[in-house]
Design a protein around this motif. Structure first.
Motif, PDB file in Angstrom:
ATOM      1  N   VAL A  21      -3.571 -15.789   9.426  1.00 52.37           N
ATOM      2  CA  VAL A  21      -2.234 -16.204   8.998  1.00 52.37           C
ATOM      3  C   VAL A  21      -2.264 -16.761   7.583  1.00 52.37           C
ATOM      4  N   GLY A  22      -3.311 -17.504   7.256  1.00 57.03           N
ATOM      5  CA  GLY A  22      -3.405 -18.111   5.930  1.00 57.03           C
ATOM      6  C   GLY A  22      -3.381 -17.082   4.809  1.00 57.03           C
ATOM      7  N   LYS A  23      -3.929 -15.915   5.074  1.00 59.89           N
ATOM      8  CA  LYS A  23      -3.932 -14.840   4.078  1.00 59.89           C
ATOM      9  C   LYS A  23      -3.096 -13.655   4.565  1.00 59.89           C
ATOM     10  N   ILE A  30      -2.647  -5.121   1.902  1.00 66.87           N
ATOM     11  CA  ILE A  30      -3.658  -4.081   2.120  1.00 66.87           C
ATOM     12  C   ILE A  30      -3.134  -3.042   3.103  1.00 66.87           C
ATOM     13  N   THR A  31      -2.478  -3.535   4.154  1.00 65.10           N
ATOM     14  CA  THR A  31      -1.900  -2.626   5.147  1.00 65.10           C
ATOM     15  C   THR A  31      -0.850  -1.726   4.509  1.00 65.10           C
ATOM     16  N   GLY A  32      -0.030  -2.316   3.641  1.00 64.67           N
ATOM     17  CA  GLY A  32       0.998  -1.539   2.960  1.00 64.67           C
ATOM     18  C   GLY A  32       0.404  -0.415   2.129  1.00 64.67           C
ATOM     19  N   VAL A  33      -0.705  -0.711   1.451  1.00 64.39           N
ATOM     20  CA  VAL A  33      -1.378   0.317   0.646  1.00 64.39           C
ATOM     21  C   VAL A  33      -1.913   1.433   1.546  1.00 64.39           C
ATOM     22  N   LEU A  34      -2.535   1.036   2.668  1.00 61.88           N
ATOM     23  CA  LEU A  34      -3.068   2.033   3.602  1.00 61.88           C
ATOM     24  C   LEU A  34      -1.957   2.898   4.189  1.00 61.88           C
ATOM     25  N   VAL A  35      -0.844   2.258   4.525  1.00 66.93           N
ATOM     26  CA  VAL A  35       0.293   3.005   5.077  1.00 66.93           C
ATOM     27  C   VAL A  35       0.848   3.974   4.036  1.00 66.93           C
ATOM     28  N   LEU A  36       0.964   3.503   2.795  1.00 68.35           N
ATOM     29  CA  LEU A  36       1.474   4.364   1.724  1.00 68.35           C
ATOM     30  C   LEU A  36       0.566   5.573   1.515  1.00 68.35           C
ATOM     31  N   LEU A  37      -0.743   5.327   1.484  1.00 68.28           N
ATOM     32  CA  LEU A  37      -1.689   6.430   1.328  1.00 68.28           C
ATOM     33  C   LEU A  37      -1.612   7.389   2.518  1.00 68.28           C
ATOM     34  N   SER A  38      -1.447   6.808   3.708  1.00 66.11           N
ATOM     35  CA  SER A  38      -1.374   7.635   4.918  1.00 66.11           C
ATOM     36  C   SER A  38      -0.112   8.485   4.945  1.00 66.11           C
ATOM     37  N   LEU A  39       0.929   8.021   4.257  1.00 66.52           N
ATOM     38  CA  LEU A  39       2.158   8.806   4.165  1.00 66.52           C
ATOM     39  C   LEU A  39       2.071   9.862   3.069  1.00 66.52           C
ATOM     40  N   THR A 293      -3.744  -5.206  15.432  1.00 62.87           N
ATOM     41  CA  THR A 293      -3.343  -6.389  16.200  1.00 62.87           C
ATOM     42  C   THR A 293      -3.708  -7.673  15.470  1.00 62.87           C
ATOM     43  N   LEU A 294      -4.926  -7.714  14.935  1.00 63.56           N
ATOM     44  CA  LEU A 294      -5.423  -8.938  14.308  1.00 63.56           C
ATOM     45  C   LEU A 294      -4.866  -9.155  12.908  1.00 63.56           C
ATOM     46  N   PHE A 295      -4.773  -8.086  12.128  1.00 62.32           N
ATOM     47  CA  PHE A 295      -4.443  -8.235  10.713  1.00 62.32           C
ATOM     48  C   PHE A 295      -3.006  -7.851  10.356  1.00 62.32           C
ATOM     49  N   VAL A 296      -2.262  -7.317  11.315  1.00 64.65           N
ATOM     50  CA  VAL A 296      -0.881  -6.922  11.012  1.00 64.65           C
ATOM     51  C   VAL A 296       0.115  -7.635  11.922  1.00 64.65           C
TER      52      VAL A 296
END
Length: 338
Positions: A21-23, A30-39, A293-296
Motif C-alpha cells: 500500500v505504501g508504494k 508499473i501495472t499500467g505500463v504492462l497493461v499498455l504494452l499488453s494492449l 492480487t498482491l500488487f494491484v
C-alpha cells in the motif's frame, strides 16, 4: 525453508513489511505500463488463433518416423502452395498439420501426398476441416462466457464484502490478469485454442479466489477501524496483505508445480496438444493472477478509500497520537490480533 517460514511469521507480526500500500502508486504505474504494452502488442503482432477460431483444414498423421516441421510442411506446400501449413508434433510418432481451408479435392491430394511422403497406411492419415462460421460461433461463445463470468463475479464480490470498492478493485485485478495474459500470448505467439480458453477461465476463478482470501483478511483487520489508534487504515490494509502473502505464494506454488509437470510431460513426452494448450494458459495465468492480487487489487482498494472522510480522520488521529507520544509516524510491530 525455515527462513521462508520465519519471514512469513515476521510479515504476519508486522516485524517485516512489504509496502504493497505504501508504494501503491508505483505498483499501479508499473501495472499500467504492462497493461499498455499488453494492449499494444496484439495490435502489432496479432494473435495466433487455432483452427477452431479461424477455420481451416487439419491433418493428423500417426506412426511417422520424422516429426520435424519441415518435412510435413514441405509435403503440403508442394501440393497447395498457398496453404500456409503449420506442423505440430502430438507424440513421438504422430504429427498434426493445420492449413488454410482447402477444397475437398485439395484435401484428398494432400492426404495422398502425406501417405506417400511419410510412408504410412491410408488409415493413418485423417483429415477434418472447420468452417469460418463455426470458428465465429466459438469466438462469440467464448466472449459471452467471459462477460457472464465477470458480471457474476462483480455481483458476488459486492454482496460478499458489502462494498463496491472491494468489488471494483477485485474486478480491475481480473482485467489486469486477462489483459497481461493475452498480451503474453500475443508476444510469444502461443496458439489460442478452445482448451487454452478453458484454462484461461479457470485462472480467472483462481485469481478471484486468491483475491477473496486476501480481501477477507483486510476486512477483518479494518473492521471498526475508526476506533483503532495503533495503525492507520492504510497500514491495516497493508498488514492484511502481508499476513496473507506467504499463503498466497504457497497457494500459487502448489498450483504451478503440478501444472508445470503437466506442461513438461505434454511438451517433451506426449507432444503438443490439448494437454499443453490448457496447462500453458494455467501456468502463465496463475503466476500473473498471484501478482495481480498482491500488487494491484489490494493497493487499489486502499487508494479507493483513501479520500473517505472517516479514513482521513482516523489516519490523522493515529498520526497525532504517535507524535504526541514522541514516536515516529511508522507502524509499530504487531504481536497480537489487530
Amino acid at each position: 525453508m525455515k527462513r521462508f517460514f520465519a519471514w512469513g511469521n515476521r510479515l504476519h507480526n508486522g516485524e517485516s513489511s512489504i509496502p504493497f500500500v505504501g508504494k501503491a502508486k508505483l505498483w499501479l504505474m508499473i501495472t499500467g505500463v504492462l497493461v499498455l504494452l499488453s494492449l499494444l502488442v496484439p495490435l502489432i503482432a496479432g494473435f495466433n488463433f487455432g483452427i477452431a477460431f479461424k477455420g481451416g483444414s487439419q491433418f493428423q498423421i500417426d506412426h511417422v518416423s520424422d516429426t520435424s516441421p519441415k518435412k510435413g510442411e514441405d509435403l503440403v506446400s508442394d501440393v497447395v502452395a498457398d496453404s500456409e501449413p503449420r506442423l505440430t508434433p502430438t507424440g513421438d510418432t504422430a504429427v498434426k498439420i493445420e492449413t488454410n481451408q482447402l477444397s475437398d479435392d485439395q484435401m484428398q491430394e494432400v492426404r495422398d501426398a502425406l501417405v506417400g511422403g511419410y510412408d504410412v497406411k491410408v488409415e493413418d492419415v485423417t483429415s477434418t476441416f472447420v468452417g469460418p462460421e463455426w470458428g465465429q460461433d466459438v469466438t462469440e461463445k467464448m466472449l459471452r462466457a467471459l462477460v457472464i463470468f465477470v458480471g457474476i463475479a462483480m455481483i458476488v464480490m459486492a454482496l460478499y464484502f458489502r462494498t463496491w470498492k472491494m468489488s471494483l478493485a477485485a474486478i480491475v485485478g481480473l482485467f489486469v490478469v486477462m489483459i497481461v495474459t493475452t498480451g503474453i500470448y500475443s508476444a510469444t505467439g502461443f496458439e489460442i485454442t478452445p482448451e487454452a480458453v478453458i484454462g484461461f477461465l479457470t485462472v480467472l476463478s483462481f485469481s478471484l479466489y486468491d483475491t477473496v482470501v486476501v480481501f477477507d483478511k483486510i476486512r477483518e483487520n479494518t473492521t471498526r477501524f475508526k476506533d483503532k489508534r495503533n495503525l492507520k487504515f492504510s497500514e491495516l490494509v497493508n498488514l492484511g496483505v502481508n499476513q496473507t502473502t506467504v499463503r498466497s505464494i504457497n497457494t500459487s506454488v502448489v498450483s504451478v508445480l503440478p501444472i508445470a509437470s503437466i506442461l513438461f510431460i505434454g511438451v517433451f513426452l506426449l507432444g503438443a496438444g490439448t494437454l499443453v494448450d490448457i496447462s500453458l494458459s494455467l501456468f502463465i495465468g496463475t503466476i500473473v493472477a498471484a501478482a495481480s492480487t498482491l500488487f494491484v487489487a489490494s493497493p487499489l482498494y486502499a487508494l479507493l478509500r483513501a479520500n473517505e472522510p472517516a479514513v482521513k480522520e482516523q489516519e490523522e488521529a493515529v498520526r497525532e497520537l504517535r507524535l504526541k507520544n514522541g514516536a515516529e509516524d511508522v507502524p509499530p510491530v504487531i504481536h497480537a490480533e489487530v
